[in-house]
Scaffold this motif. Structure first.
Motif, PDB file in Angstrom:
ATOM      1  N   ASP A   1     -31.392   8.499 -67.728  1.00  0.00           N
ATOM      2  CA  ASP A   1     -30.208   8.202 -68.532  1.00  0.00           C
ATOM      3  C   ASP A   1     -30.524   8.564 -69.979  1.00  0.00           C
ATOM      4  O   ASP A   1     -31.685   8.639 -70.381  1.00  0.00           O
ATOM      5  CB  ASP A   1     -29.854   6.717 -68.467  1.00  0.00           C
TER       6      ASP A   1
ATOM      7  N   SER B   1     -31.003  12.162 -79.656  1.00  0.00           N
ATOM      8  CA  SER B   1     -30.825  11.968 -78.220  1.00  0.00           C
ATOM      9  C   SER B   1     -32.106  11.374 -77.661  1.00  0.00           C
ATOM     10  O   SER B   1     -33.191  11.924 -77.864  1.00  0.00           O
ATOM     11  CB  SER B   1     -30.515  13.298 -77.531  1.00  0.00           C
TER      12      SER B   1
ATOM     13  N   PRO C   1     -20.564   3.548 -70.409  1.00  0.00           N
ATOM     14  CA  PRO C   1     -20.991   4.866 -69.917  1.00  0.00           C
ATOM     15  C   PRO C   1     -19.959   5.965 -70.192  1.00  0.00           C
ATOM     16  O   PRO C   1     -18.782   5.823 -69.899  1.00  0.00           O
ATOM     17  CB  PRO C   1     -21.169   4.645 -68.413  1.00  0.00           C
ATOM     18  N   GLY C   2     -20.446   7.039 -70.830  1.00  0.00           N
ATOM     19  CA  GLY C   2     -19.618   8.208 -71.094  1.00  0.00           C
ATOM     20  C   GLY C   2     -18.660   8.085 -72.255  1.00  0.00           C
ATOM     21  O   GLY C   2     -17.937   9.044 -72.554  1.00  0.00           O
TER      22      GLY C   2
ATOM     23  N   ASN D   1     -27.198   8.912 -76.808  1.00  0.00           N
ATOM     24  CA  ASN D   1     -26.969   9.884 -77.871  1.00  0.00           C
ATOM     25  C   ASN D   1     -26.341   9.180 -79.070  1.00  0.00           C
ATOM     26  O   ASN D   1     -25.329   8.497 -78.922  1.00  0.00           O
ATOM     27  CB  ASN D   1     -26.056  11.005 -77.390  1.00  0.00           C
TER      28      ASN D   1
ATOM     29  N   THR E   1     -23.334   7.105 -77.527  1.00  0.00           N
ATOM     30  CA  THR E   1     -22.817   7.441 -76.199  1.00  0.00           C
ATOM     31  C   THR E   1     -23.939   7.299 -75.190  1.00  0.00           C
ATOM     32  O   THR E   1     -24.986   7.941 -75.313  1.00  0.00           O
ATOM     33  CB  THR E   1     -22.280   8.888 -76.147  1.00  0.00           C
ATOM     34  N   TYR E   2     -23.724   6.424 -74.210  1.00  0.00           N
ATOM     35  CA  TYR E   2     -24.674   6.226 -73.115  1.00  0.00           C
ATOM     36  C   TYR E   2     -24.243   7.118 -71.962  1.00  0.00           C
ATOM     37  O   TYR E   2     -23.091   7.099 -71.553  1.00  0.00           O
ATOM     38  CB  TYR E   2     -24.676   4.750 -72.700  1.00  0.00           C
ATOM     39  N   ARG E   3     -25.175   7.914 -71.462  1.00  0.00           N
ATOM     40  CA  ARG E   3     -24.883   8.820 -70.344  1.00  0.00           C
ATOM     41  C   ARG E   3     -25.777   8.460 -69.168  1.00  0.00           C
ATOM     42  O   ARG E   3     -26.978   8.273 -69.329  1.00  0.00           O
ATOM     43  CB  ARG E   3     -25.110  10.258 -70.756  1.00  0.00           C
ATOM     44  N   THR E   4     -25.157   8.381 -67.988  1.00  0.00           N
ATOM     45  CA  THR E   4     -25.877   8.059 -66.763  1.00  0.00           C
ATOM     46  C   THR E   4     -25.332   8.925 -65.635  1.00  0.00           C
ATOM     47  O   THR E   4     -24.209   9.414 -65.705  1.00  0.00           O
ATOM     48  CB  THR E   4     -25.738   6.560 -66.412  1.00  0.00           C
TER      49      THR E   4
END
Length: 180
Positions: A167, A31, A130-131, A170, A71-74
């Protein structure tokens, strides 16, 4: 007996050519907390997290590849859609085209390098949404070198969209394979 000898000789010949794949091995998830990518156009940003810590491969192995899910998280402000991934076995003894950027209240400590000087360190491209999980495959001589050293610091060049500080990216369900 003759058949066994021929089989072993054939296996030895294939080994010399680098054609025998090894079994897949699970690798720990990674991560990465991302910086704001806007001011980093044309740069490769190495984050100070050893993603390969403890995962060393023997020198006889080559053509290491990592497969997994990115996985991109924002928090809904980031628009990152694409990035190239790079790796270095250490963040010391860097070329003159790299500089250490100290940590600030809005950015982690990182090493920032001109992308033109980092081409040999490139190991793949990530397509992000995203997500959502997106499959990736990484490989190349720089990944082999990092894995032989038993440490690997991932770097990113943001190619499409922008991340904002906080942001995360992962990398999960990672498996490694190599060839003899």
């Amino acid at each position: 007996m003759r058949r066994l000898l021929l089989t072993l000789m054939g296996a030895a010949l294939l080994t010399g050519c680098g054609l025998i794949p090894t079994p897949r091995v699970d690798v720990d998830d990674v991560s990465l907390i991302l910086p704001a990518s806007g001011p980093l156009a044309g740069k490769v940003v190495y984050l100070e997290r050893d993603a390969l810590a403890g995962h060393r491969i023997p020198a006889a192995l080559q053509q290491l590849t990592l497969d997994g899910q990115a996985t991109y998280r924002t928090a809904a402000l980031g628009t990152l859609r694409g990035a190239e991934l790079y790796v270095r076995p250490a963040l010391s003894a860097l070329p003159a085209s790299c500089a250490v950027s100290p940590a600030t209240p809005t950015a982690p400590r990182m090493v920032v390098c001109d992308a033109a000087g980092e081409e040999a360190q490139r190991i793949g491209r990530l397509t992000l949404e995203p997500g959502q999980q997106r499959a990736f495959t990484l490989g190349g001589p720089a990944l082999d070198q990092a894995a032989r050293a038993g440490s690997g610091y991932f770097g990113l060049r943001f190619t499409e969209g922008q991340s904002v500080f906080g942001d995360s990216l992962n990398l999960s369900d990672i498996t490694a394979r190599a060839r003899l």
